[in-house]
Design a protein around this motif. Structure first.
Motif, PDB file in Angstrom:
ATOM      1  N   SER A   1      -3.802   5.396  -0.187  1.00  0.00           N
ATOM      2  CA  SER A   1      -4.910   6.324  -0.415  1.00  0.00           C
ATOM      3  C   SER A   1      -5.202   6.482  -1.900  1.00  0.00           C
ATOM      4  O   SER A   1      -6.348   6.349  -2.346  1.00  0.00           O
ATOM      5  N   HIS A   2      -4.164   6.754  -2.694  1.00  0.00           N
ATOM      6  CA  HIS A   2      -4.349   6.999  -4.124  1.00  0.00           C
ATOM      7  C   HIS A   2      -4.768   5.751  -4.886  1.00  0.00           C
ATOM      8  O   HIS A   2      -5.380   5.849  -5.957  1.00  0.00           O
ATOM      9  N   ALA A   3      -4.441   4.579  -4.341  1.00  0.00           N
ATOM     10  CA  ALA A   3      -4.802   3.330  -5.020  1.00  0.00           C
ATOM     11  C   ALA A   3      -6.083   2.716  -4.462  1.00  0.00           C
ATOM     12  O   ALA A   3      -6.511   1.657  -4.919  1.00  0.00           O
ATOM     13  N   GLY A   4      -6.696   3.365  -3.470  1.00  0.00           N
ATOM     14  CA  GLY A   4      -7.934   2.848  -2.901  1.00  0.00           C
ATOM     15  C   GLY A   4      -7.750   1.609  -2.044  1.00  0.00           C
ATOM     16  O   GLY A   4      -8.680   0.818  -1.867  1.00  0.00           O
ATOM     17  N   LEU A   5      -6.553   1.425  -1.481  1.00  0.00           N
ATOM     18  CA  LEU A   5      -6.243   0.242  -0.666  1.00  0.00           C
ATOM     19  C   LEU A   5      -6.566   0.541   0.800  1.00  0.00           C
ATOM     20  O   LEU A   5      -5.687   0.741   1.626  1.00  0.00           O
ATOM     21  N   VAL A   6      -7.841   0.520   1.126  1.00  0.00           N
ATOM     22  CA  VAL A   6      -8.286   0.917   2.459  1.00  0.00           C
ATOM     23  C   VAL A   6      -7.798  -0.049   3.530  1.00  0.00           C
ATOM     24  O   VAL A   6      -7.209   0.350   4.544  1.00  0.00           O
ATOM     25  N   ASN A   7      -8.017  -1.345   3.324  1.00  0.00           N
ATOM     26  CA  ASN A   7      -7.613  -2.328   4.325  1.00  0.00           C
ATOM     27  C   ASN A   7      -6.098  -2.337   4.538  1.00  0.00           C
ATOM     28  O   ASN A   7      -5.610  -2.433   5.673  1.00  0.00           O
ATOM     29  N   GLU A   8      -5.366  -2.239   3.419  1.00  0.00           N
ATOM     30  CA  GLU A   8      -3.902  -2.211   3.531  1.00  0.00           C
ATOM     31  C   GLU A   8      -3.435  -0.985   4.297  1.00  0.00           C
ATOM     32  O   GLU A   8      -2.519  -1.051   5.129  1.00  0.00           O
ATOM     33  N   GLY A   9      -4.080   0.162   4.023  1.00  0.00           N
ATOM     34  CA  GLY A   9      -3.719   1.386   4.729  1.00  0.00           C
ATOM     35  C   GLY A   9      -3.945   1.280   6.227  1.00  0.00           C
ATOM     36  O   GLY A   9      -3.106   1.711   7.029  1.00  0.00           O
ATOM     37  N   LEU A  10      -5.081   0.681   6.605  1.00  0.00           N
ATOM     38  CA  LEU A  10      -5.370   0.470   8.023  1.00  0.00           C
ATOM     39  C   LEU A  10      -4.325  -0.429   8.671  1.00  0.00           C
ATOM     40  O   LEU A  10      -3.864  -0.172   9.793  1.00  0.00           O
ATOM     41  N   LYS A  11      -3.917  -1.475   7.943  1.00  0.00           N
ATOM     42  CA  LYS A  11      -2.908  -2.409   8.473  1.00  0.00           C
ATOM     43  C   LYS A  11      -1.581  -1.695   8.707  1.00  0.00           C
ATOM     44  O   LYS A  11      -0.966  -1.834   9.770  1.00  0.00           O
ATOM     45  N   TYR A  12      -1.159  -0.894   7.727  1.00  0.00           N
ATOM     46  CA  TYR A  12       0.121  -0.210   7.866  1.00  0.00           C
ATOM     47  C   TYR A  12       0.069   0.872   8.942  1.00  0.00           C
ATOM     48  O   TYR A  12       1.050   1.098   9.657  1.00  0.00           O
TER      49      TYR A  12
END
Length: 588
Positions: A328-339
């Protein structure tokens, strides 16, 4: 007949002495009932003792102790104490108090071993009035003297757990003598209550009193340092631990890692983490992952997560909260969805409301407000007010003001007693420049006796913590601080800084808005830091609220003009300002 009973008694006692499995205990239990020995005091005592040793007392002993034909006059203090202790150490904590009450009804006298576990049970259920009544019994039976210090130590712990810190301190201050456990209980109580300054102050009193701390004390003090962001004190404590040869248990090592991460030196936290080698626990991994998340180093947090999996340690739900927060804080939207998907697919962890909150925050920070709303509407569990407030804040930040107004009005209808809902609506109207509606909301808050939480910032200078609130005029160096703020304001304006007066949600003139911005607590703390520390020294600030856009912009300019690295920990994350740039890349 007597000989047969005696032989049966000795047989059962022998069987209990050699019993080491639950299956055998069950057989012996049946034998006791068959032989009619359920009221034999020797057998009862031994059965209770063996049940306790096998962690089965809750399953077996009550059927004997509280059987319909049980002769209560045969029961002694040991039997009750054993059962009270077992319940106090189990998840059925409240039952320990019930056994204690039964003990008193049956005129069985408590002893010095009874009360520590009864008080622990009161702490576990958090029932203050119950704890106070037990306190009265302690005094009545004379266990409040220095020969029973372990009872008084547990009483301090009980009051702290019941959030009655004044009562805890009163017991502590009136103790005839204190050992290391007494001080640790009181320091730990202050830390758990978030009264971290008092925890640190009491630790200093402990040193003056010449009482050597143990690892439990140090864990509590390090937790207080984490809360205060007191890095220099934390560093001194690390040295102190080494100098005093205090055993570095895993809990203490993890506390050190957590302290350095939360006090702004995440690289030091990582170095300590690496020294653990094969001793790393799930808490160790989670601490550094959360640390990276707070500092906006999302890719490094993800890399650590992958290393943790490779090491054979399975993540738990807390690890995923840290990981999703990092994304969230790094703006990693796709990675967040994957995890988020991998939680259930690969680790069979059912997402909790906190995980859904992280995902809403992930979308919201990235400006994907509509996607965040769609995600909320598809959640399999009802969103809590925190999620709705996150979404409302995103609406305000990204200009979806009408949507934010609708959501916040619904929040007020469902949760009319929470002041932050009114503050959010007020801020949205301020952003709309709808001063009439904004004043209406403020008037509603006044009628309900609600007040907006004032911004405050803390700075550590020469191992002392200084706190500033917005508009603070109480400091001894008030005049010098405001002169420094005037100097800062002139210099950063010349360098291109433009005050973000839209951040001031008041119906006042532009000049007054600029003056209001200059009174923000972090600006006061930074000015104090510039005055009191040598040129080139890092300035570290801990703020209780999210840093506002204007202060963020101004701090970037200050870091460049005064050639200072400025580290600000706000409610959500760390900002590292250096040479006019922030580590968050203006994404927070």
């Amino acid at each position: 007949m007597f000989v047969k009973k005696r032989a049966a008694e000795q047989q059962c006692l022998h069987l209990l002495e050699t019993c080491n499995t639950l299956i055998n205990l069950n057989l012996i239990h049946a034998q006791i009932l068959k032989l009619g020995l359920q009221n034999n005091p020797l057998v009862l005592t031994k059965f209770t003792q063996t049940s306790s040793q096998l962690n089965a007392i809750i399953d077996y002993a009550p059927s004997l102790l509280f059987a319909p034909d049980a002769k209560t006059h045969l029961y002694d203090t040991f039997l009750y104490n054993t059962l009270i202790r077992a319940y106090a150490q189990s998840t059925a904590t409240a039952a320990a108090v019930d056994v204690y009450k039964t003990m008193l009804r049956n005129d069985v006298m408590p002893n010095k071993f009874t009360y520590p576990f009864v008080l622990k049970a009161c702490a576990g259920v958090g029932r203050l009035h119950l704890g106070e009544s037990v306190h009265a019994s302690v005094v009545k039976f004379g266990f409040d003297v220095d020969t029973h210090i372990h009872v008084l130590n547990t009483m301090v712990h009980m009051y702290c757990c019941c959030r009655s810190i004044k009562s805890a301190r009163k017991v502590f201050d009136e103790m005839p003598k204190c050992d290391s456990v007494s001080w640790s209980a009181m320091i730990g109580g202050y830390t758990r209550m978030g009264i971290s300054t008092s925890a640190v102050d009491l630790f200093r009193e402990m040193q003056i009193a010449g009482v050597p701390p143990d690892e439990v004390t140090m864990v509590s003090v390090l937790s207080a340092c984490s809360d205060l962001g007191a890095l220099e004190l934390g560093r001194w404590i690390e040295t102190y631990i080494q100098r005093q040869n205090i055993t570095k248990s895993m809990e203490l090592c993890n506390a050190l890692i957590d302290m350095f991460a939360k006090c702004g030196d995440v690289d030091k936290a990582l170095r300590l983490f690496e020294t653990l080698n094969g001793r790393k626990t799930i808490v160790s991994w989670t601490s550094v992952i959360v640390g990276m998340a707070m500092h906006g180093r999302g890719l490094e947090a993800a890399s650590l997560f992958e290393k943790m999996k490779d090491s054979g340690i399975a993540p738990d739900d807390v690890t995923f909260i840290g990981l999703l927060s990092a994304c969230s804080h790094a703006g990693l939207v796709n990675e967040g969805l994957k995890y988020f998907d991998s939680m259930t697919m690969h680790f069979h962890i059912t997402p909790k409301i906190e995980h859904y909150g992280c995902m809403v925050d992930l979308f919201s920070r990235a400006g994907l407000v509509k996607e965040a709303l769609e995600f909320v509407n598809k959640m399999p569990i009802d969103p809590n007010p925190v999620i709705w407030r996150t979404l409302t804040a995103a609406c305000r930040l990204h200009g979806e003001l009408n949507l934010g107004e609708t959501i916040t009005k619904q929040l007020i209808e469902t949760d009319p007693s929470h002041e932050s809902n009114y503050v959010l609506l007020s801020n949205i109207y301020g952003k709309m420049c709808n001063w009439e509606k904004k004043n209406m909301v403020r008037n509603m808050m006044d009628k309900k006796g609600m007040r907006k939480i004032p911004g405050s910032s803390m700075i550590e200078v020469d191992n002392k913590i200084y706190e500033f609130v917005a508009g603070d005029r109480t400091h001894d160096l008030y005049k010098e601080i405001h002169e420094m703020i005037d100097e800062m304001s002139k210099k950063i304006k010349m360098a291109g800084y433009i005050p973000s007066t839209s951040e001031v949600l008041l119906d006042i003139g532009e000049e007054d808005k600029e003056d209001a911005l200059n009174k923000h607590s972090e600006k006061l703390a930074i000015a104090f830091g510039l005055l009191k520390t040598p040129p080139g020294t890092r300035i570290r600030i801990v703020k209780n609220l999210r840093v506002c856009g204007d202060c963020h912009s101004a701090t970037k300019f200050v870091s460049k003009i005064y050639d200072r690295e400025i580290i600000v920990r706000d409610r959500n994350r760390f900002h590292h300002f250096r040479d006019g740039v922030c580590s968050c890349k203006d994404f927070w």
